[in-house]
Design a protein around this motif. Structure first.
Motif, PDB file in Angstrom:
ATOM      1  N   ASP A 109      -5.190   9.134  -6.553  1.00 28.49           N
ATOM      2  CA  ASP A 109      -5.812   8.468  -5.399  1.00 28.49           C
ATOM      3  C   ASP A 109      -5.082   8.857  -4.119  1.00 28.49           C
ATOM      4  O   ASP A 109      -4.732   8.005  -3.290  1.00 28.49           O
ATOM      5  CB  ASP A 109      -5.816   6.950  -5.590  1.00 28.49           C
TER       6      ASP A 109
ATOM      7  N   TYR B  83       0.826  -1.199   0.000  1.00 29.94           N
ATOM      8  CA  TYR B  83       0.000   0.000   0.000  1.00 29.94           C
ATOM      9  C   TYR B  83       0.873   1.268   0.000  1.00 29.94           C
ATOM     10  O   TYR B  83       0.632   2.207  -0.773  1.00 29.94           O
ATOM     11  CB  TYR B  83      -0.914  -0.023   1.222  1.00 29.94           C
TER      12      TYR B  83
ATOM     13  N   ARG C 210      -1.932   9.261   1.435  1.00 31.55           N
ATOM     14  CA  ARG C 210      -3.130   8.456   1.097  1.00 31.55           C
ATOM     15  C   ARG C 210      -3.686   7.864   2.399  1.00 31.55           C
ATOM     16  O   ARG C 210      -3.004   7.116   3.091  1.00 31.55           O
ATOM     17  CB  ARG C 210      -2.807   7.332   0.119  1.00 31.55           C
TER      18      ARG C 210
ATOM     19  N   ARG D  40     -12.106  -0.073   5.849  1.00 32.37           N
ATOM     20  CA  ARG D  40     -12.634  -0.733   4.645  1.00 32.37           C
ATOM     21  C   ARG D  40     -11.510  -1.086   3.683  1.00 32.37           C
ATOM     22  O   ARG D  40     -11.472  -2.181   3.112  1.00 32.37           O
ATOM     23  CB  ARG D  40     -13.650   0.171   3.977  1.00 32.37           C
ATOM     24  N   GLN D  41     -10.554  -0.110   3.491  1.00 33.76           N
ATOM     25  CA  GLN D  41      -9.432  -0.398   2.595  1.00 33.76           C
ATOM     26  C   GLN D  41      -8.544  -1.493   3.176  1.00 33.76           C
ATOM     27  O   GLN D  41      -8.034  -2.350   2.451  1.00 33.76           O
ATOM     28  CB  GLN D  41      -8.624   0.888   2.372  1.00 33.76           C
TER      29      GLN D  41
ATOM     30  N   ILE E 150      -5.657   5.507   4.873  1.00 31.86           N
ATOM     31  CA  ILE E 150      -6.043   4.105   4.889  1.00 31.86           C
ATOM     32  C   ILE E 150      -7.175   3.936   5.896  1.00 31.86           C
ATOM     33  O   ILE E 150      -7.071   4.375   7.049  1.00 31.86           O
ATOM     34  CB  ILE E 150      -4.849   3.186   5.226  1.00 31.86           C
ATOM     35  N   THR E 151      -8.279   3.368   5.462  1.00 28.45           N
ATOM     36  CA  THR E 151      -9.449   3.166   6.310  1.00 28.45           C
ATOM     37  C   THR E 151      -9.613   1.683   6.624  1.00 28.45           C
ATOM     38  O   THR E 151      -8.922   0.823   6.057  1.00 28.45           O
ATOM     39  CB  THR E 151     -10.710   3.691   5.607  1.00 28.45           C
TER      40      THR E 151
END
Length: 624
Positions: free
Chosen positions: A111, A69, A199, A204-205, A201-202
């Protein structure tokens, strides 16, 4: 004593069922012991090692996903650092570059939530934070982003590299930060500052990266933590920042499949034992069903079929010589006796019904004719109301001129009284004749009603025509001196007919065929029967090798009073047979290729609705 007797029966059982139960029970117990030993000696010690291997694989997969990631963020920020326009922008900021490089569309394509340019002295040229869903700047997050930039030691984070990436916490969110030196694409010149991309990161991700439900939380230590539970385990890994210290933790829960499998296999011994015992009982049940219950069910099914259809067909012999086979043979003997008795009762009932019907009709006719007889008897016994001779003398005396007036008046009164009496007698005779006419009309109505009932269709029910053919063939075979060979089908064929009337029709046709064979003078012959079903109808063809008949004779065979036998009178047989078949919604036709070539009588009837074949039983009944 009872215990000893019981142990003796278990040691040496006499019945086949007990022996089978004992053998299968021993096999089940041995199988259960073997499974338990196998689990204890081979499989169980490997479960812990398999689980440790699975935990290690989960940890490595999580670290690899997190590294991938941030590597994407680093790759994107490196392109912006090695860009000539970025190199010039750090020294000479301009709005055009900002509109092009920091536009919501550009950041959405990359993104990334945040971007910033920082000079070598640590001053921030531009910093922006974008909500990717709404593509609007978020001022609160921008300020927190700037605070986070001030805390970053770029020289320590980069070291001797041109770019790096790490995780950090920016306010309430955890984000992957990519940092790259701003330099020319050809590598010339000295670095003029740094470019950052962030970026977020959640959960969900993170769940999508790990392909399991995952959660982000505060740091829980610098090492991975494993929290086992009976059916699942929670794994928590630190998410490290630029100083290699944890800034957050990624935790996820995975099922303990290996442990669950181990517990299941440990219980498999007991379950296997139970399963084997159930298999023993199942096999025993199947054997008992096959050897005992199925034959009994077949007998019961046949009895139900006999009860429902009324056809006393015989139970098929399966060749068994045990008690059940003896029961089937005894049952067939009983059915034969019942069949003979029922046929006798049917014939007697048919004859009795016709006799009683005739008696009732004659009784009603006699009651209706009694008034006619009484009226006729009275008419014959009564004389004239006035003596004709006396009336004639009185009339003659009235005609004379010398009759005194007083005498004439008396004579006139007498004649008038005589005429009046004659009129009264005539009226009475008219009344009696009308009563006799009404009585005769009632007689005619009784006779007409009887004729209408004679033409009514008889009641029909399913009956086996093959059985009726076999019975009448046995009777016809010994009815004369001619040796006749019968060939009748033995397969049951249910049709809709009146059993008694159909038996009389077939018996009459067999009798005619036997007489036709006898007329040839050979002393022997053959009568064959074939049954053909088509479109809900059944054709029964009775073929003989008798004298046959010509086409001209065939046209008159069904006429009332016609007979091909000179010594017979009446000719009602074929005429009645044809009418009887029509009354049962059937038909009868006779065909012959000519004299000396035999004849064929074909009966056509409706096929009965399909029923359970005699001697057969559904599989579900047999296995019950």
């Amino acid at each position: 004593m009872r215990l000893a007797a019981l142990s003796g029966r278990l040691a040496a059982p006499r019945s086949l069922g007990a022996k089978l139960l004992l053998v299968l029970l021993a096999a089940g117990l041995l199988g259960a012991l073997a499974i338990t030993a196998l689990l204890a000696l081979v499989i169980t010690p490997s479960f812990d090692q398999l689980e440790r291997t699975a935990v290690t694989a989960h940890i490595q997969r999580t670290r690899a996903a997190l590294g991938e990631y941030i590597s994407k963020v680093e790759s994107a920020v490196r392109d912006y650092g090695d860009w000539n326009s970025s190199y010039d922008y750090v020294v000479h900021p301009n709005p055009a570059f900002e509109r092009e490089s920091f536009s919501p569309l550009a950041m959405a394509n990359l993104d990334v939530n945040g971007m910033a340019y920082v000079r070598a002295d640590g001053s921030i040229i531009i910093a922006r934070w974008l909500d990717l869903n709404s593509q609007h700047d978020v001022g609160t997050m921008r300020r927190q982003f700037i605070d986070a930039i001030h805390k970053i030691n770029f020289s320590q984070a980069l070291g001797h590299r041109n770019s790096t990436a790490f995780y950090t916490r920016i306010g309430p969110v955890v984000a992957a930060v990519g940092v790259a030196q701003v330099r020319r694409s050809d590598g010339s010149g000295t670095p003029r500052g740094h470019v950052l991309m962030v970026r977020q990161i959640t959960q969900r991700q993170l769940s999508a990266l790990l392909q399991v439900p995952a959660a982000l939380g505060p740091p829980a230590g610098d090492n991975a933590r494993i929290m086992p539970a009976p059916r699942e385990m929670t794994i928590s890994l630190p998410i490290r920042g630029p100083d290699n210290r944890a800034v957050a933790s990624a935790s996820f829960t995975v099922p303990r499949d290996v442990s669950t499998l181990g517990r299941g296999i440990l219980l498999l011994a007991v379950a296997g034992s139970c399963l084997l015992l159930l298999m023993v009982l199942f096999v025993l049940r199947r054997m008992i069903a096959q050897l005992v219950l199925a034959p009994l069910s077949r007998v019961e099914q046949h009895m139900q079929h006999v009860t429902a259809s009324g056809t006393l067909g015989l139970l098929a012999d399966d060749g068994r010589r045990d008690e059940i086979g003896s029961l089937g043979r005894s049952f067939n003997m009983m059915l034969k006796q019942l069949k003979d008795l029922r046929e006798q009762i049917e014939v007697q009932s048919f004859a009795l019904g016709r006799s009683e019907s005739a008696v009732v009709v004659m009784h009603n006719v006699r009651n209706a004719l009694t008034p006619v007889s009484t009226i006729l008897s009275r008419s014959l016994g009564e004389g004239p109301a006035t003596d004709p001779a006396t009336l004639a003398r009185a009339t003659a005396e009235l005609a004379r001129c010398d009759t005194p007036t007083a005498r004439r008046q008396k004579l006139a009164a007498f004649v008038a009284a005589g005429i009046q009496a004659e009129h009264a007698a005539h009226a009475e005779r008219q009344r009696q004749l009308r009563a006799g006419r009404d009585a005769m009309q009632q007689v005619l109505e009784i006779i007409g009603a009887q004729q209408a009932r004679a033409h009514e269709r008889p009641q029909v029910a399913p009956c086996d025509v093959a059985d009726i053919l076999a019975q009448n063939a046995t009777i016809a075979r010994y009815s004369g001196d001619t040796a006749i060979q019968f060939d009748c089908p033995g397969v049951p064929c249910p049709v809709l007919a009146n059993r008694v009337i159909l038996s009389q029709v077939i018996g009459n046709l067999f009798g005619n065929a036997a007489e036709s064979i006898a007329a040839t003078g050979r002393g022997q012959g053959t009568i064959s029967v074939s049954i053909t079903a088509h479109a809900g109808r059944v054709d029964i063809a009775i073929r003989d090798d008798g004298e046959g008949f010509s086409a001209a004779t065939g046209k008159a065979l069904f006429q009332r009073g016609y007979s091909t036998r000179g010594h017979k009178s009446g000719g009602l047989g074929l005429h009645w047979c044809a009418n009887a078949m029509t009354a049962m919604d059937g038909a009868l036709r006779l065909e012959s290729d000519g004299p000396g070539k035999g004849a064929v009588a074909t009966l056509t009837l409706n096929a009965a609705p399909s029923a359970v074949s005699e001697g057969a039983a559904p599989a579900a009944q047999l296995a019950a």
